[in-house]
Design an enzyme around this catalytic site. Structure first.
Site, short mmCIF file in Angstrom:
data_model
loop_
_atom_site.label_atom_id
_atom_site.label_comp_id
_atom_site.label_asym_id
_atom_site.label_seq_id
_atom_site.Cartn_x
_atom_site.Cartn_y
_atom_site.Cartn_z
CE1 TYR A 114 -48.44 17.03 11.07
CE2 TYR A 114 -49.94 16.86 12.89
CZ TYR A 114 -49.50 16.41 11.70
OH TYR A 114 -50.11 15.36 11.14
NE ARG B 118 -47.64 23.74 6.48
CZ ARG B 118 -47.92 22.43 6.59
NH1 ARG B 118 -48.53 21.79 5.62
NH2 ARG B 118 -47.59 21.75 7.68
CG ASN C 266 -46.73 17.92 5.64
OD1 ASN C 266 -46.08 17.44 6.56
ND2 ASN C 266 -48.03 17.74 5.51
CE LYS D 210 -46.16 13.22 9.03
NZ LYS D 210 -46.35 14.06 7.82
#
Lengths: 375, 201
Positions: free
Chosen positions: A57, A243, A245, A338
């Site tokens: 991250y 951003r 992800n 996740k």
């Protein structure tokens, strides 16, 4: 004054097939047998989220300025799946009313802000598909991809067939969560989330920045949340940031909410090293955040791109190699968070067959970093 | 999916008199009577004279502080047989209150959470409310799949009365719903359950 008579949901897909380059008959559901694939061009324009062989991250926020001719060219990107995704949204809203689109009552000003931002951006960046004509507060909106030609009065909800945010986001690719600034933090006030990755918006509505990030491991300890919040609170209208992800999803399934987990979680147990290439999809999230001018709210959009591991190998071989390395070295806590601990090994094993270990460029593709590779 | 260690849970206070209050409402349930008694004990007689107390004798642990509460001279005491009725009583009381009212809540997380839903409707800010957790750690749980609310859940895994699914209770709390999140426990492989445990935190 005329008012809007067509609605985005019902019109989607009717006039749409005409537009060249769009694939209007796709399905993101098991009932529709997941009729979905990416063209080579669609894969190679994606905002590939792995700048290094090791993934961890980071805040990775950068100014949201146009970059390259792929997904980062427009303020809000659309691609060949636009029409199908709009139809999918309409279907999800119909199947589970109140679950995917909640809005707190005081968010109306932010809703108009968001409608304006989406429509102005689409009309500027894709003039061949969208036209916004303003005559004072009397606005005409033409969406040729969905066959819409509507007029309404900006700021007057009675001139639209539904909430302004619902009206605009039924015609937009990706999710939109609106955060209001309150007591030095950001609170979820509304959201259109028919493509949620493993959370519940009706549950999270009203939560503050630290609360809705509660289920994400490591963020608090790493100090990322504090820095991110401080950064976001300083955001100004007209200066968006972005951003990326990512996650993994079995099948090209857009809607993976907590509410419907019993429907899709069993798929996680079906992945093997043999079928992982077709079943496992990289789920890329492009998040271009904007401060909204009137309401001072911040919109947090999540534009999702699905691509199977096999499609990556076929159309973007260097990205497939990078993904193999990033997945293989991924922190176990992130694997668990996740949600793919059950098939992580299968995905890595499948990708390993397609990684020759050649050195790869670092950096994001749109900043001159790793490119999709020769095919 | 993270089950434990989620940082969305409320952080509770200790009930102490808020000097800026012109009027006080103190609502408690079961073991929450303890903090109410302590609060009333440290209030000045003037503060007690403008304090209305609401107390529900419903208790998961069986503790009842009614007799001690009755020993204080206040603006009024309302006693309720159940937490639901106490929260309704709070709603009715707050409907008639004015600026300067301070609210004190004590009891189970479910009682405090549902009372906060009412307080939020009347626009009471966080700095006008103090909350003290007392008694057992039983939880109010919202089923993500059928939206049923179950009170007094004491185990990590339980069967939802709404849809019959086995749910695992995540440490993820929604103030708006005043509930923790329950998610199908054997979602990936039927019958493959996570570890059960007593919810004692």
């Amino acid at each position: 004054m005329t008012t809007a008579h067509t609605t985005a949901g019902t019109a989607a897909g009717t006039a749409a097939g005409a537009a060249a380059g769009f694939t209007p008959d796709e399905s993101f559901t098991p009932e529709g047998e997941y009729r979905f694939e990416n063209s080579r061009e669609a894969v190679r324009r994606m905002p590939f989220p792995f700048p290094d062989d090791d993934y961890m991250y980071s805040m990775n926020l950068e100014p949201h300025v146009p970059a390259g001719d792929g997904a980062l060219r427009a303020a809000f990107d659309i691609d060949e799946h636009y029409v199908s995704e709009c139809r999918h949204r309409a279907q999800m809203l119909e199947e589970l009313p109140g679950v995917h689109y909640p809005a707190l009552p005081h968010m109306l000003e932010a809703q108009w802000d968001l409608l304006e931002l989406i429509f102005e951006s689409y009309a500027r960046d894709f003039p061949e598909h969208f036209t916004l004509t303003k005559n004072g507060n009397e606005w005409r909106w033409e969406n040729r991809l969905l066959g819409l030609d509507d007029t309404f009065t900006f700021g007057d909800p009675s001139t639209l067939p539904m909430d302004p945010m619902e009206y605009a986001t039924r015609q937009a690719q990706g999710e939109f969560v609106v955060l209001e600034e309150k007591d030095g933090t950001l609170v979820i006030g509304a959201g259109m989330t028919t493509q949620r990755a493993d959370y519940s918006l009706q549950f999270n509505l009203g939560m503050s920045f630290f609360e809705f990030h509660g289920p994400v491991p490591k963020l608090h300890e790493m100090g990322i949340l504090d820095r991110a919040l401080k950064f976001l609170l300083r955001m100004k209208p007209g200066h968006p940031v972005r951003r990326v992800n990512w996650s993994l999803t079995v099948h090209p399934r857009l809607e993976t909410s907590v509410e419907t987990l019993p429907d899709w979680a069993p798929d996680r147990a079906k992945v093997t090293p043999e079928n992982a290439g077709d079943l496992v999809h990289l789920r890329i999230e492009l998040q271009p955040l904007h401060r909204l001018p009137r309401s001072n709210a911040i919109v947090f959009p999540v534009r999702t791109y699905l691509v199977s591991l096999a499609e990556l190998v076929e159309h973007a071989p260097d990205w497939a190699k990078r993904m193999h390395r990033a997945l293989a070295s991924l922190d176990p806590e992130l694997v668990d968070y996740k949600g793919f601990h059950r098939y992580h090994g299968a995905a890595v094993a499948w990708l390993a067959q397609h990684d020759d270990g050649a050195p790869l460029d670092t950096g994001y593709p749109w900043n001159g970093g790793i490119q999709p590779g020769a095919v | 999916m993270l089950i434990t260690g989620i940082k969305s849970r409320p952080v509770y206070d200790e009930l102490t008199p808020m000097p800026s209050g012109l009027r006080h409402v103190a609502a408690g349930q079961g073991s929450g009577g303890g903090p109410l008694v302590r609060l009333l004990g440290v209030m000045t007689p003037e503060q007690r004279a403008v304090t209305t107390v609401l107390y529900s004798v419903e208790s998961f642990t069986g503790r009842n502080h009614l007799a001690e509460i009755e020993g204080f001279r206040t603006a009024g005491l309302q006693v309720f047989p159940s937490n639901v009725e106490a929260v309704e009583g709070l709603d009715a009381l707050l409907a008639g209150t004015t600026m300067g009212t301070r609210l004190y809540l004590a009891g189970s997380e479910g009682f405090i959470g549902t009372s906060m839903q009412v307080a939020t409707r009347y626009g009471l800010n966080r700095d006008e409310v103090l909350r003290e957790h007392a008694g057992s750690f039983v939880r109010r749980v919202w089923c993500a799949h059928c939206s049923h609310y179950t009170e007094n859940v004491s185990r990590r895994v339980f069967e939802c009365p709404g849809c019959g699914r086995h749910l695992v209770v995540r440490d993820h709390y929604s103030g708006r719903l005043a509930a923790f999140q329950g998610v199908k426990a054997d979602g990936e492989v039927p019958g493959e359950m996570p570890d059960d445990e007593e919810l004692d935190t």
